[in-house]
Structure formats: C-alpha cells, structure tokens
Design a protein around this motif. Structure first.
Motif, PDB file in Angstrom:
ATOM      1  N   ILE A 288     -25.658  -1.147  46.574  1.00 49.55           N
ATOM      2  CA  ILE A 288     -25.502  -2.343  45.759  1.00 49.55           C
ATOM      3  C   ILE A 288     -24.520  -2.100  44.604  1.00 49.55           C
ATOM      4  CG2 ILE A 288     -27.362  -1.952  44.081  1.00 49.55           C
ATOM      5  CD1 ILE A 288     -27.695  -5.078  45.840  1.00 49.55           C
ATOM      6  N   SER A 289     -24.255  -0.814  44.296  1.00 51.58           N
ATOM      7  CA  SER A 289     -23.337  -0.553  43.190  1.00 51.58           C
ATOM      8  C   SER A 289     -21.920  -0.226  43.670  1.00 51.58           C
ATOM      9  CB  SER A 289     -23.893   0.561  42.291  1.00 51.58           C
ATOM     10  OG  SER A 289     -24.477   1.593  43.039  1.00 51.58           O
ATOM     11  N   ASP A 290     -21.652  -0.394  44.981  1.00 48.59           N
ATOM     12  CA  ASP A 290     -20.284  -0.203  45.474  1.00 48.59           C
ATOM     13  C   ASP A 290     -19.369  -1.296  44.937  1.00 48.59           C
ATOM     14  OD1 ASP A 290     -20.941   2.002  46.906  1.00 48.59           O
ATOM     15  OD2 ASP A 290     -21.096   0.999  48.842  1.00 48.59           O
ATOM     16  N   ARG A 291     -18.064  -1.028  45.002  1.00 47.12           N
ATOM     17  CA  ARG A 291     -17.115  -2.025  44.528  1.00 47.12           C
ATOM     18  C   ARG A 291     -16.871  -3.119  45.566  1.00 47.12           C
ATOM     19  NH1 ARG A 291     -12.233   1.562  43.001  1.00 47.12           N
ATOM     20  NH2 ARG A 291     -12.943   2.361  45.002  1.00 47.12           N
ATOM     21  N   VAL A 292     -16.506  -4.301  45.089  1.00 44.97           N
ATOM     22  CA  VAL A 292     -16.311  -5.462  45.961  1.00 44.97           C
ATOM     23  C   VAL A 292     -15.389  -5.135  47.127  1.00 44.97           C
ATOM     24  CG1 VAL A 292     -15.321  -7.774  46.087  1.00 44.97           C
ATOM     25  CG2 VAL A 292     -16.770  -7.149  44.159  1.00 44.97           C
TER      26      VAL A 292
ATOM     27  N   THR B 348     -25.459  -9.739  54.099  1.00 45.92           N
ATOM     28  CA  THR B 348     -25.809  -9.831  52.682  1.00 45.92           C
ATOM     29  C   THR B 348     -27.322  -9.772  52.497  1.00 45.92           C
ATOM     30  OG1 THR B 348     -23.874 -11.202  52.319  1.00 45.92           O
ATOM     31  CG2 THR B 348     -25.543 -11.230  50.612  1.00 45.92           C
ATOM     32  N   LEU B 349     -28.029 -10.519  53.338  1.00 41.09           N
ATOM     33  CA  LEU B 349     -29.482 -10.561  53.257  1.00 41.09           C
ATOM     34  C   LEU B 349     -30.091  -9.167  53.407  1.00 41.09           C
ATOM     35  CD1 LEU B 349     -32.219 -12.066  53.425  1.00 41.09           C
ATOM     36  CD2 LEU B 349     -31.843 -12.222  55.889  1.00 41.09           C
ATOM     37  N   THR B 350     -29.602  -8.416  54.387  1.00 38.74           N
ATOM     38  CA  THR B 350     -30.154  -7.091  54.654  1.00 38.74           C
ATOM     39  C   THR B 350     -29.981  -6.175  53.443  1.00 38.74           C
ATOM     40  OG1 THR B 350     -29.588  -7.351  56.975  1.00 38.74           O
ATOM     41  CG2 THR B 350     -30.054  -5.134  56.232  1.00 38.74           C
ATOM     42  N   GLU B 373     -21.314 -10.448  45.659  1.00 39.83           N
ATOM     43  CA  GLU B 373     -21.476 -10.909  47.043  1.00 39.83           C
ATOM     44  C   GLU B 373     -20.608 -12.140  47.302  1.00 39.83           C
ATOM     45  OE1 GLU B 373     -22.882  -9.736  49.694  1.00 39.83           O
ATOM     46  OE2 GLU B 373     -23.691  -7.955  48.727  1.00 39.83           O
ATOM     47  N   THR B 374     -20.503 -13.013  46.311  1.00 42.48           N
ATOM     48  CA  THR B 374     -19.681 -14.205  46.471  1.00 42.48           C
ATOM     49  C   THR B 374     -18.216 -13.810  46.690  1.00 42.48           C
ATOM     50  OG1 THR B 374     -21.181 -15.261  44.905  1.00 42.48           O
ATOM     51  CG2 THR B 374     -19.175 -16.454  45.459  1.00 42.48           C
ATOM     52  N   GLY B 411     -15.391 -21.592  53.992  1.00 43.91           N
ATOM     53  CA  GLY B 411     -16.586 -22.235  53.448  1.00 43.91           C
ATOM     54  C   GLY B 411     -17.858 -21.586  53.976  1.00 43.91           C
ATOM     55  N   ASN B 412     -17.850 -21.280  55.275  1.00 42.90           N
ATOM     56  CA  ASN B 412     -19.051 -20.752  55.914  1.00 42.90           C
ATOM     57  C   ASN B 412     -19.394 -19.352  55.402  1.00 42.90           C
ATOM     58  OD1 ASN B 412     -21.198 -21.005  57.589  1.00 42.90           O
ATOM     59  ND2 ASN B 412     -20.105 -20.561  59.479  1.00 42.90           N
ATOM     60  N   LEU B 413     -18.418 -18.500  55.240  1.00 48.37           N
ATOM     61  CA  LEU B 413     -18.724 -17.134  54.764  1.00 48.37           C
ATOM     62  C   LEU B 413     -19.106 -17.154  53.283  1.00 48.37           C
ATOM     63  CD1 LEU B 413     -16.658 -14.408  56.577  1.00 48.37           C
ATOM     64  CD2 LEU B 413     -18.514 -15.857  57.356  1.00 48.37           C
ATOM     65  N   LEU B 414     -18.554 -18.108  52.527  1.00 49.59           N
ATOM     66  CA  LEU B 414     -18.986 -18.251  51.131  1.00 49.59           C
ATOM     67  C   LEU B 414     -20.458 -18.667  51.071  1.00 49.59           C
ATOM     68  CD1 LEU B 414     -16.393 -20.030  48.822  1.00 49.59           C
ATOM     69  CD2 LEU B 414     -17.732 -17.974  48.376  1.00 49.59           C
TER      70      LEU B 414
END
Lengths: 463, 463
Positions: A288-292, B348-350, B373-374, B411-414
């Motif tokens: 979770i702390s990795d870069r984007v 993302t959920l995982t 994540e966004t 849009g979908n991946l966002l």
C-alpha cells in the motif's frame, strides 16, 4: 450470504483497534513535525513498540519520514528498521545518519541484518555491511550466499549449543557465564563433535531437571533439522504443521549453521498468505506504500492478459453476430451467463488454491475432490437453471428463451467447476503457483463456453 | 505476469513435499485397511506426527476412517483429534471407543479439550466432558463460557506462575519439584497476591541468572495482558505484530486465568487468512472434506446474490436494446468492458482488503490511498484506452467505435478504482468484514457503469 455472522465482527471499534497504531497519535506526530517540535515528536514515539514505529513510518508521507528520522536521531531503534516494508526501507535508510545506523545495526540478530541488507541498493548495502564487525559481516555474507526465500536467509546465527555429555548443571553454569543470551531463545541444541545436531532441549525442560542429569538423557532426538536451502514456504509449513517454536538449520554436510525461530516462520506464513490472496486478485507483490507509477506498472500486465482473454470471448460472440441482430434479448442476457460462470468458477478455484496451499488437497484425494466439485457444479447448475429459466421466461415472455438459459446455466456451472478445480491442480503439477493467473484462465474458459452454449443454442432454437 | 518467478517455485517435487504426508503412505494405509491388516496399518502410522495422522484421516474416505480408528485402537494419540478439521471431527469421534477417548483426552492441554468439545453434537460433548476429572471439567466449562473466537477459548489453563519475592533459586527448585511442567512453556508469569500479573520472565532469562536474584528484578513489566473476551483475530494480530510467543490472559477483574501460546495464535492467523481468501472468492467457511450437499448449499447464496446483480446489469443493457439492434458490434464488445472493469476493481479491492487486515490501511492514510488508487485507475485507464481504441478501430473499421471504447475504458477503470477502494473501506467503517461480498458490490458497480457508459456513448455517437 451463507454465514453472515458466525464471527461477531467489530461492533466495539475501540477494542478492534486496541493494538494498532492510533489515528490520533499519527496525527499528533505529523502536527509536531510540522511545528518543528522535535522534543514533542520524541515524547510521542518513545512509548511505541518498534513494530508500531515502523507502521508509523509507513503511514506518513515522504517529507514526514525524513523529519521523523531526523527528530528521533540517535534514539532510533534498529528493530524498527527490520520491521519496515521493503517499499519504504531504502528511502528511510537514506535519511538515517551513518553513525546512528552503524550503532543501531550492531544490536540486531543476524537474520534481521540480512533482511535489512538483502534488498538494499548497492550503495546502502556497502555502507551497512561496513558498519559491522568483521566476524559479524562474514556471518551476514554467509547467509546472503543462500538463495532468497530460503531457510539460510531466515535463520539467525545466535544460538545456544552444547555437547551431549554436559550435565544440566554445566549448561546452567555456562548460560549464567554467557555475556549475552540470544533473544529469542527457546531451545538448546545438542551437537556432536562434528557440529551435527543430535538433539534439542526446550529451555523449560532444563529448568525442570536437576543439575547432575546429562543433557543426552533429556534431549529430544526426533527434532527436525532444516536444510539451509529449503524454501521459506516449506519452513513455514513445518512450523505451522508441527507447532515448532525453533528449529536447527544445517548445511549440506548436516552441520549446524543457525536456528530459525517462530517469529521468522510467522513472517514467512504471512508472506505466503499475502502472496496467495494478491495473486488470486490479479495483483503482484505490491504494498500500500508503493508509488503510483510502480503500482500502475505492476498491475498493467495482469490487465493486459485479461484483455487478450476478453477479446477471445468477444470473438466467440462475433461468430453469432447474426443471431444477436435477430434476437437482441440474447445480448441483454449475456452478462448473466458470464457472471454466473465466472463466479462459480472462482468459488471452486479459491477453495482449490487454498487447499493446495494448506496441503489438504493432494494426489491422494485429488480425484475424489474433482468428482465432488463436479457434483456441486451440477447441483447448483440445476438450481440456478430453474431460477434463471423462470426469469428469462417472465422477462421476455418466451418459454424457449427460458429453456435456452436453463440449459446454458447447467453447462456453464459444470464447466466452471471443472475449470475451477483442474486449472489450479494442473498448474501445481507443473510446478507453477496455482494462485498465479488461475483466475484469468478459469473465467476465460467459462466465458467462452458460456457464450458459445448460450448463443449457439439460442441460434438453433430461437430463430 | 509482472513477477513471474521472483520465488523459484517447485522444480524439486521431492523437497516440496518433504514434510507433507506422502501419497505412497496414504495409499499403503488404504491398501492395508482393505486387506484387514490392522498390524500393518499400525506399523505404517506409528511414526506419523499427530498433525500428519490427522491429515491422513481427512484425506481418506468415511469407511477407511472408521477402519483406521478401529485398527489404531488404544494407541490413538489425542493430539491428532485436536488437529482434525471440524468437518470430520464429529464423524471420527463417533468411531472412537469411549474408554480410549476418555484416556486420550486426559493427556491434552485444556485449550485442546475446549477445541474438541466446542463444536461437538450434544451427545458426544456430554460423553467427552464426562471422561474428565471434576476439576478439569470445571476448567473446560469456564473456557466454554467465553464467546467463540475469543481469547478465553484459545487459552490453556496450564501455566507457571510465581510471586515477585521468589528468587531464581526458589523458582528453579519449584520447577524441579513440579510433577509435570506445561508443554509448551515459554514464560513464567509473576503475579501479585490478588493473582494479577505484574511481569513475565522468559524461561531462558531465568536460566541465565544466578540463584539469589529475586524474580522482581528480572521480570519484564511491559508485557501485554490479553483480556479473555478479546477477539481471536486481535490476539493473532498482537502475536504477529509484537513477536510474542506467550501472553497471560486476564478476566474482567484483571486476574490471571490462563495463557495463550504462539501455536494457538498461529492457528488463529491461519483461520483469518483463510477466511479472507475464501470470502474474497465468494465462498463461506467450507473445507475440502465437507459433503457435496453442504458445499453446494453454502455456495448457493453467494451465487444467488450474484444472480441479482447480474440481472441489474442486464437491465441496463435492456434499456439500450434499440442501440444494440442497430449496431451489433456493441454487443460483441460488451464482455471486454465488463471484464476489464471487473478485473481492475478486483485488483484494487484485493489490495485494500489485505491492507485493512494487516492494518496498513487506516484512517491516517485512507485518503492518500484513495487518491493513489484513483491515479492508478486513471493511468491504466489511459493506457488501455489507447490499446482498446486501436483494437476496436481495426476490428470493426470504425474510428468512432474505437473512440467510444477508449472513453468507456477510462471511465470504467476510474470507477473500478473508486469502487475497489471505497467499498471495503465503507464496509470496514460500518463494522462489517471488508472481504465479505465486496467483490459482488464492486463488479456490480463496474458492470452497470461500464455498460451504461459504453452503450450510452455508443447510442449517442454511432447511430
């Protein structure tokens, strides 16, 4: 859901967070850093356990990390460094004063030093190794010579060994005379003159025995010696399966080279579980702390594979373009087919991957499990065939459409069960990780078979 | 895949299986049972560790289980019973001779007896409790009074305690005089006259100290006392985070009632990891040895929820029936939209579910993680927009179709990123398990938004 609340979750938020780093504390540290109040920062973090201090470092942003390390200065606990996630370790080490680092590292057990060093960039690595005494550096370098994720990397060199002819009294005297005992320390390892372990004695047993008794009489001979080259996941399995707290590690000649303790094994277990969860979710080894940019780049290939398989499914539909043009309800209902197949397949896959990881699914019971999953697929296929048949009939007032949906559902859930169990078993057989990419394979199979059945039957019976 | 082989998997099948129950052994036992060769069976299973014997019982079928228990007879190791999965425990206990069971159970620590008893049918429960001595029965019944999945159920009553004024010498003498020491046993708990724990001493430290030193001088006062009502997942977290091997358990008045050791905590960790993996895969608390009917029944509700959400997605498509009829390529490409959105959301959920479980995702860094994540969703959305735009254009020779696909993908991946992170965080906030049903929520959102965008844009720009 089937078991909504066998475990009473949460309700008591306070207790839930009893051990975690408090939100208020993190906010307090960040505020104190912003105000340049270093003494305030030190006062806030002083009572923290090293593991919590590491979590704090992970949860704040880069600027604050640098500030925090500077504020703590020479009071830095080296344990906290060894608790840090790889993703921030390099960064944090770059903030630490070399003299502070050198002093801090000397207090660590060899396994923790190995952890710090193994993933470092070369510049940091040389600096850290340079801070060690010669003999300690040799020990760390020996561990680093073993492959990553092996027992040799997990073990610590600090241990207590004794010859079998020593008495309990000799042992106690030797320990009292020792400058420092390893921490943690659970077992004395009895070795022969060739340094081969021949028995282990839990410390508690020594304490319960009178001084004249020789160690040979109270040692356990059915201990497990772990080869230094053994994979960490196998080590973790042995610790969990046999409730070990400590085990001697031996080199290829069977000579004692170190000891693995339960805390190292627990870490390896966590990593294994994490790897399985993430891989099933189509994610690599990310934190979770990795870069984007790193996260996006690591997820891209999984999505790319998925794109290829999705295109395959689309090509199946393309074959039936005329059928859809003539009967658009089929296009409307396609997501139901894909979604039910995908989910049923994922259910079976998840159970299979987990059972392979815990070694509950083996060659001994494989075919029985395959048969059982097939029957489960058939039973639920029949159940949902009835449900979905009725839905299709009521929605589009077409009994034949309901029939096509029903037959598709039976076939699709059967195929989902077979793919869900056979794909991971096959990957496992060929030495691949069954969690890796299984999901994509399984949903590809269910999509393609599902669409083919649905549109093929639809074309034959509805037009 | 992004990291195909950072860990060298398998290759050496023999070592991989080093600790697991061998396939040949299982086959040998089954053969010997078929031939009625009880002596042969006993010879084969005699060297097995209790945990492996339990695995053996789980992997063979019902008839063989009965035969194996009968063949082993009075040599049955009670430890093996406490290692059995709940799904077969009741069955196996029904085969065990009452006298054998009574004798076997007396050798177990109280936590293992509690495990055996807690899930038993009433008839077996009464029989097992009846086999215990009065004082042991009282102890077990006290543990059973604590809620399931609590520290009170995990703890054992066998422990070593001492007053602070004892010297190391007193302690050693007391232990040598003790008829039997608890096994496992890692720490002496120092208690005040009111039976409240005031310190702990690792056994190794006692051994390294000379006889005249009082325990008060060497005890650690910053130990963690675990409330008996604390949830087992929090206990597991504390053991893992703080590298504990043993911790005293206290009742609501702070009095010492038992001790939890690392093996119990490891079991709770395993269960937590298993629960997360299974729930993410849409499966309840099932085991590979459950019966077909039970498995099918437990998976049905998850699939039923999925059916409802799939119907919702279909209803979105239904709105655009005319658009599809006029431009069938949209129907052909729908699975790509659904699949990419679903997979990105699951990624993302995982990560989010795992980070919540390990407490790496907290209120302190929540918004930073959501933002990150966004951005990941946006970056990969742009990347796949280009790819899929080109595919759509080349496949159907329609640049506008490619454009519609590209915009949909962004849009979908966002939306996938937002749903993937916000759904589990929200569930967690409301005290629900973030792994539970998150997947269905997330894919429902990505399906509905994806189809709406794709078909809406398609209708507006392509017709």
């Amino acid at each position: 859901m089937s078991e909504p609340s066998e475990r009473p979750e949460a309700e008591d938020e306070r207790e839930e967070e009893a051990y975690a780093l408090g939100v208020d504390l993190v906010a307090g540290v960040v505020d104190a850093l912003a105000e340049g109040d270093d003494a305030g920062v030190r006062a806030l973090v002083a009572p923290l356990h090293a593991a919590d201090f590491a979590d704090l470092l992970e949860q704040i942003d880069s600027d604050d990390r640098a500030g925090l390390i500077r504020a703590v200065g020479a009071e830095l606990d080296a344990e906290a460094l060894s608790e840090l996630d790889e993703s921030v370790l390099d960064e944090v080490l770059s903030y630490v004063d070399p003299a502070v680092l050198a002093a801090a590292v000397k207090e660590l057990n060899s396994d923790d030093v190995v952890y710090l060093v193994e993933d470092l960039e070369d510049e940091h690595k040389a600096r850290l190794l340079g801070a060690l005494d010669d003999d300690e550096r040799v020990i760390v370098e020996q561990s680093l010579a073993y492959p990553e994720y092996s027992a040799g990397r997990m073990m610590q060199r600090e241990l207590v060994k004794a010859p079998p002819f020593w008495t309990v009294g000799d042992m106690i005297d030797a320990m009292r005379a020792a400058e420092e005992l390893p921490d943690p320390f659970y077992e004395v390892i009895v070795v022969d003159p060739g340094m081969k372990p021949i028995g282990t004695i839990p410390v508690g047993r020594i304490m319960g025995t009178t001084r004249p008794v020789p160690l040979a009489e109270i040692m356990s001979e059915d201990f497990r010696a772990i080869p230094a080259t053994q994979k960490s996941e196998d080590v973790a399995y042995a610790f969990s399966q046999y409730h070990l707290v400590s085990a001697p590690v031996v080199d290829e000649d069977g000579r004692l080279v170190g000891v693995i303790t339960i805390d190292d094994a627990v870490e390896a277990m966590d990593e294994e579980a994490e790897e399985d969860i993430l891989r099933l979710g189509g994610v690599g080894d990310e934190s979770i702390s990795d870069r984007v940019r790193d996260i996006a780049r690591s997820r891209f290939p999984w999505l790319a594979v998925n794109l290829v398989t999705a295109v395959l499914a689309s090509m199946v539909i393309d074959v039936f373009e005329d059928v859809i043009a003539a009967y658009v309800a089929l296009a409307v209902l396609m997501p139901i087919v894909a979604s039910m197949g995908g989910n049923a397949g994922t259910q079976t896959l998840t159970v299979a991957v987990r059972a392979l990881a815990t070694r509950d699914l083996t060659a001994s019971n494989m075919w029985r499990v395959v048969l059982r999953e097939t029957l489960v697929g058939l039973m639920n296929g029949l159940g949902f065939a009835i449900l979905i048949g009725i839905i299709g009939y009521l929605w589009f007032s077409d009994a034949m459409l309901g029939f096509v949906l029903a037959i598709t559902m039976i076939g699709n859930l059967l195929v989902a069960a077979l793919a869900g169990i056979l794909v991971p078993i096959t990957l496992d057989r060929f030495g691949a990780d069954p969690a890796l990419a299984s999901g994509t394979f399984v949903t590809t199979v269910t999509d393609i078979v599902g669409f083919f059945l649905f549109l093929g039957l639809g074309g034959a019976l509805l037009l």
